[in-house]
Enzyme design. Structure first.
Site, PDB file in Angstrom:
ATOM      1  N   ARG B 212       0.823  -1.209   0.000  1.00 23.02           N
ATOM      2  CA  ARG B 212       0.000   0.000   0.000  1.00 23.02           C
ATOM      3  C   ARG B 212       0.846   1.243   0.000  1.00 23.02           C
ATOM      4  NH1 ARG B 212      -4.647  -1.089   4.558  1.00 23.02           N
ATOM      5  NH2 ARG B 212      -5.725  -2.700   3.354  1.00 23.02           N
ATOM      6  N   TYR B 245      -7.619   4.577  -6.077  1.00 21.61           N
ATOM      7  CA  TYR B 245      -8.725   5.545  -6.081  1.00 21.61           C
ATOM      8  C   TYR B 245      -8.210   6.832  -5.446  1.00 21.61           C
ATOM      9  CZ  TYR B 245      -9.052   3.151  -1.562  1.00 21.61           C
ATOM     10  OH  TYR B 245      -8.753   2.556  -0.359  1.00 21.61           O
TER      11      TYR B 245
END
Lengths: 463, 463
Positions: B212, B245
């Protein structure tokens, strides 16, 4: 539609050849005749007596049949179809039942745990013999529509406004404005449409075989007990499952043992072989007493069906110009949902609805016939492909769920049982199909493609 | 509820301890307070600042929050939640998009094919930072309800009509009529409820890791182009997928690279490790230019999360007497549906509804408190277990669909794409949950168990 007809496409009602006189082909023929299409059906077999297996339809599919032509459900019932349930007046619903087939060393070795049960409602399924249904259907069709012993070899496209030319092995030919292939899992039309080199032109082995046999009810009761013998049950366990349900007015059960097979199938032109009871016994070693006792009552030799489907290489598009595919020719599936023929009926409803529009348009504008048919087939592909290919995938998935290795591992039973929510969703998606919505989408899609309505027909986007 | 309280269970409103002050624990606390339960929340962490990851909720889950307590969606929005869409006025819906991440050697190497898109409707998702939502929730709860730095060690059951005794690592104790474990994937309450030897007492490695990172929007646009950078996209391909996103008012994107890992995870007490950009590059070798270019913009080191869940060994029952589990403690899932926390909110709605009934019954018949709580927890298990374990399975399945090996095989692309119908069904089952039906089933199940209504509570049948 004989070879002496004018080969020009324009004028008159659409002339459609259906290749294949199986259930989907004949039901589609009735649907097309009803909306005013000129239909011929060419079937390669000698008669409709050739395959005697059983077949069942859900209540939802029977409602689709009724929309195609009310004579179809009449034919189904006149062929001796019966609800598959034996429930009494207090519970007349048909059910699917999944039961623990594996040996759990219970105190009473004849007891098994019912994992899951789904109600399909009263007369949720109706079953009949395939050959008897075919004979009833043929009686509804004018005698000059169906021709037997016609094995298709090629289809020749002679140009945009010419009829298609079909050549059969016996040297005869036929012409048509369009051809719909309902010629089953080994479809010749599919191979013509895709070309021999496309891997989707042929089905692949699903690595599962089905041993099928009928067993007299008295013997089935000895093995299973009365309740289990007289009601549908699917015994699940590691790498196999055993499905049975009563047939022939409760005088017999139809038993099907599905067994995983990691090997290749040696000869894909020969998908039915002879198996033995010992093969089946070996596959169900370690299963519970009722299952083993039932298998003891299998005959010495049983037919062994290799299951082929279009899962691995699905057909990329069901239509090409004035050719299209329906039923197993388009989306041959493994039988684990028991829903393959039902999908073909849904296809036939979609195609009949489209051809009603084509007939109406052609009556006003004879010159648009080829374009109207092409738009109809494109719409059919857009409406039907997703759902029918979903079924092919889902049937494979359901087989994996039935045959989980986890059933044989006590520490994994909780995990194994969590699949039944998915089983329910998948089954309900088949049973509770919203065919009214499909018909609406069909009409809208056709109108959009014919330029009568606003809205964009979905395309794959690249950005 | 301190150690000096009388240990007798009878009399007064139910006193419930929630173990774990995460989102599910705090939302449940608000729900229980609202229906008149005396609540204490014990959280082991020092503060609510510890984990800063993002989290998003569907519109459906936000409606569930509102039924639990209208202050919950207010807290969500006051914590800065925003709709995840950046659509303009002409299309304000939130979407999920699946896009072809693999290299296809197109003429324009920056173009990618959009495989599939699902609309979640306007404000279909609202995202926020987890720590900010927790702080907003805490502000809604009376200050004496939540205690930090309380690490549960044991729960002692001193008999049917006695309070449960909780012991914490700091030597303090607490008492309660019932305990609900909302203590997450590594739940201590789960281990107490099941016993240390039960394989479901601990989560297992899902053989998928998530890398991440946050990337500034300008850099993301360089790699992806403006449309892709400013809208959610999930790039799918062989053995990995890349989800991103926009966050932080479109100034950054959150990028998560999910990568299959066939190996064991070395230390399951340490599930976050340090990964490198080179690890990620290696996993996405052979992918298209936009994906590779985005990964070039990852920092040298990125956090690498090992994903653990309860798929392999699901909890056989969420309750035992006056103990129960909710949220990740009951059904820790991999994150591929982005729906884990939402399931916990649904749990909290079910439990709040049940405790409202218990409070009402206890007010009339104080002596039935223990039985009422036990019946409530049994009902909760019956109502919630199937769906929440379905999600755990479904999230694994969705990961398999995202990461199919077939994406890298041109002859298998048609097959690979057939999964999107299933993707839609699974996603809609989460988004369009009929919580009204759940509440009806909850009330009926409780009444049946308390003997107020006819009807049989479903049991597993052995015959």
């Amino acid at each position: 539609m004989s070879t002496t007809t004018s080969p020009s496409l324009s004028g008159g009602e659409p002339e459609i050849v259906i290749v294949g006189g199986g259930i989907v082909g004949l039901v589609l023929a009735l649907g097309l005749l009803r909306v005013g299409v000129k239909v011929k059906v060419y079937e390669q077999a000698q008669s409709f007596r050739e395959v005697g297996a059983g077949i069942a339809f859900t209540a939802n599919v029977i409602r689709c049949m009724n929309l195609i032509d009310p004579s179809v459900p009449v034919a189904l019932r006149s062929s001796g179809s019966v609800a598959t349930s034996n429930g009494g007046a207090e519970d007349p619903d048909d059910y699917l039942r999944w039961i623990d087939g594996y040996e759990r060393h219970r105190e009473d070795p004849r007891k098994q745990r019912l994992f899951y049960k789904l109600s399909a409602g009263p007369r949720g399924f109706e079953g009949c013999r395939r050959d008897q249904f075919l004979e009833s259907l043929v009686k509804c069709i004018p005698s000059d529509v169906v021709e037997l012993k016609k094995r298709l070899e090629t289809i020749e496209d002679k140009g945009a406004n010419q009829k298609l030319l079909l050549r059969f092995r016996d040297g005869t030919t036929a012409e048509a404005d369009a051809v719909i292939g309902c010629d089953g899992v080994k479809s010749r039309v599919r191979r013509i449409l895709l070309g021999e080199d496309d891997p989707a032109s042929r089905p692949s082995y699903s690595h599962c075989v089905a041993y099928r046999t009928l067993i007299p009810m008295a013997q089935a009761i000895e093995a299973l007990g009365e309740y289990k013998a007289t009601n549908q049950h699917n015994h699940v366990g590691p790498n196999a499952n055993l499905l049975h349900y009563p047939v022939a007015n409760n005088t017999m059960i139809n038993a099907v043992a599905f067994v995983r097979d990691p090997n290749k199938w040696s000869d894909d032109s020969q998908t039915v072989a002879v198996g033995t009871r010992d093969d089946v016994k070996a596959a169900f070693k370690g299963w519970c007493a009722p299952v083993r006792d039932l298998i003891e009552r299998f005959p010495d030799t049983v037919s062994k069906w290799a299951i082929f489907d279009l899962w691995e290489y699905p057909v990329p598009q069901y239509n090409n110009d004035r050719l299209c595919l329906a039923g197993d020719a388009a989306h041959a599936t493994s039988p684990h949902h028991g829903a393959g023929a039902g999908q073909g009926i849904e296809d036939a409803l979609c195609l009949s609805t489209l051809m009603r529009e084509v007939v109406a348009e052609t009556r006003e504008h004879p010159e648009t016939k080829a374009k109207a048919i092409t738009a109809a087939f494109r719409t059919y592909d857009a409406v039907r492909r997703t759902r029918s290919q979903w079924l092919v995938n889902s049937s494979r998935r359901v087989c994996d769920m039935h045959q989980q290795a986890e059933w044989a591992d006590d520490t994994k039973i909780t995990k194994a049982e969590t699949v039944f929510e998915e089983m329910r969703d998948r089954t309900f998606k088949i049973w509770h199909f919203d065919y009214e919505a499909m018909l609406k989408e069909t009409l809208q899609g056709y109108k959009q493609r014919r330029g009568w309505a606003n809205g964009v027909v979905k395309n794959t986007l690249i950005y």
